[in-house]
Design a protein around this motif. Structure first.
Motif, mmCIF file in Angstrom:
data_model
loop_
_atom_site.group_PDB
_atom_site.id
_atom_site.type_symbol
_atom_site.label_atom_id
_atom_site.label_comp_id
_atom_site.label_asym_id
_atom_site.label_seq_id
_atom_site.Cartn_x
_atom_site.Cartn_y
_atom_site.Cartn_z
ATOM 1 N N SER A 97 0.827 -1.213 0.000
ATOM 2 C CA SER A 97 0.000 0.000 0.000
ATOM 3 C C SER A 97 0.859 1.261 0.000
ATOM 4 O O SER A 97 0.583 2.214 -0.731
ATOM 5 N N ILE A 180 -5.197 -4.091 -1.487
ATOM 6 C CA ILE A 180 -4.167 -3.044 -1.505
ATOM 7 C C ILE A 180 -4.547 -1.938 -2.479
ATOM 8 O O ILE A 180 -4.452 -0.742 -2.161
ATOM 9 N N SER A 184 -5.449 1.962 -1.563
ATOM 10 C CA SER A 184 -4.496 2.932 -2.100
ATOM 11 C C SER A 184 -5.186 3.992 -2.943
ATOM 12 O O SER A 184 -4.689 5.122 -3.055
#
Length: 314
Positions: A97, A180, A184
């Motif tokens: 991330s 992730i 993000s």
């Protein structure tokens, strides 16, 4: 009449004494610092101390009796392979991330730092995703990446990227990566705001002098922009790593730690231990170990990289 004047004079004297007392530096400093310190103590320090203390007891969620067992919870925890697996997944989730957020957030900040028409509107729309709650982001991702009617699958099949629909959150191979990317998308904006603020503080005369010296765009970026962003990067890396390591809401909404534990990070593991098996003492031990791990990592980070020296150099 004289009595009224006497009372009015006394009131003014009392007011002046109060103002004089409040104007003292020590009193003003105490009144300024004390409220946030008390709030920090009750919101952060008291729960931390409480959890550390609870980790030395055997606590059942359905009983109000606490039995002192010393470090037995830590011995049980540190001998559990599932805890180490959850810890490693937290490292993968946090590391992946942070890399994506720093790269994407910095790129977006560099684009928004340029002068073009409607730049202020573009900056406003770029920051809007950061205002959306994490749970809402998670549910949006579940719909968009749905294996049957999700728009991502539909577009990917139509343009030929994939042959059949993919269950992004239902596959052990793709669930972590999908989680992730989902987190993000929003949290990169934090990096964008931090980097953009630092870019705005770089004097334009630096770039003008470099242009007059014949420096190319890459050289200006390497010799002016990057050195000025070092301090911001040090702060962003630490903050984002700690926050993503402790992230619970994204993963719980998206996968609840599945499929088959593929996204069971340390916070999810602690939740499952506490509310799945009702062993609150071991769950407190998990939280204590995570706190110690992050504390040691932060101390080593400051000792090795010395971000304060980079900030002072600017």
């Amino acid at each position: 009449m004289s009595t009224i004047n006497k009372h009015g004079s006394r009131a003014r004297e009392l007011r002046d004494e109060v103002f004089e007392f409040l104007s003292k530096k020590k009193v003003l400093a105490a009144l300024t610092i004390l409220p946030p310190m008390l709030l920090f103590t009750f919101v952060n320090l008291v729960p931390i101390v409480g959890v550390i203390g609870a980790s030395f007891f055997s606590i059942n969620a359905f009983s109000n009796e606490w039995q002192w067992i010393g470090v037995a919870n830590f011995e049980t925890l540190l001998s559990s392979d599932s805890f180490y697996d959850a810890l490693s997944r937290s490292v993968v989730y946090a590391g992946g991330s942070v890399v994506i957020q720093v790269v994407f957030g910095t790129t977006l900040a560099l684009l928004l730092n340029r002068s073009f028409k409607f730049v202020n509107i573009a900056r406003t729309f770029a920051i809007l995703p950061y205002l959306i709650p994490n749970a809402v982001i998670g549910f949006m991702a579940l719909w968009m990446l749905n294996s049957q009617w999700g728009i991502v699958n539909q577009l990917a099949v139509q343009i030929g990227l994939i042959q059949g629909y993919v269950s992004f959150f239902g596959s052990q191979e793709s669930a972590m990566l999908a989680a992730i990317l989902t987190s993000s998308w929003k949290d990169s904006i934090f990096v964008t705001v931090m980097v953009l603020a630092r870019l705005q503080a770089i004097p334009e005369s630096f770039y003008e002098a470099a242009k007059m010296s014949g420096a190319t765009a890459y050289q200006r970026f390497r010799d002016i922009t990057l050195p000025n962003l070092k301090g911001v990067f040090f702060i962003v890396l630490l903050l984002r790593a700690v926050w993503m390591f402790n992230t619970f809401d994204y993963i719980w909404v998206l996968t609840q730690g599945g499929p088959r534990g593929a996204t069971t990070t340390a916070p999810i593991y602690a939740y499952n231990v506490a509310f799945g098996t009702s062993r609150l003492g071991i769950a407190a031990a998990v939280s204590t170990v995570l706190f110690i791990v992050l504390l040691v990592a932060a101390v080593l980070y400051f000792r090795i990289f010395e971000p304060s020296a980079e900030v002072r150099a600017e």
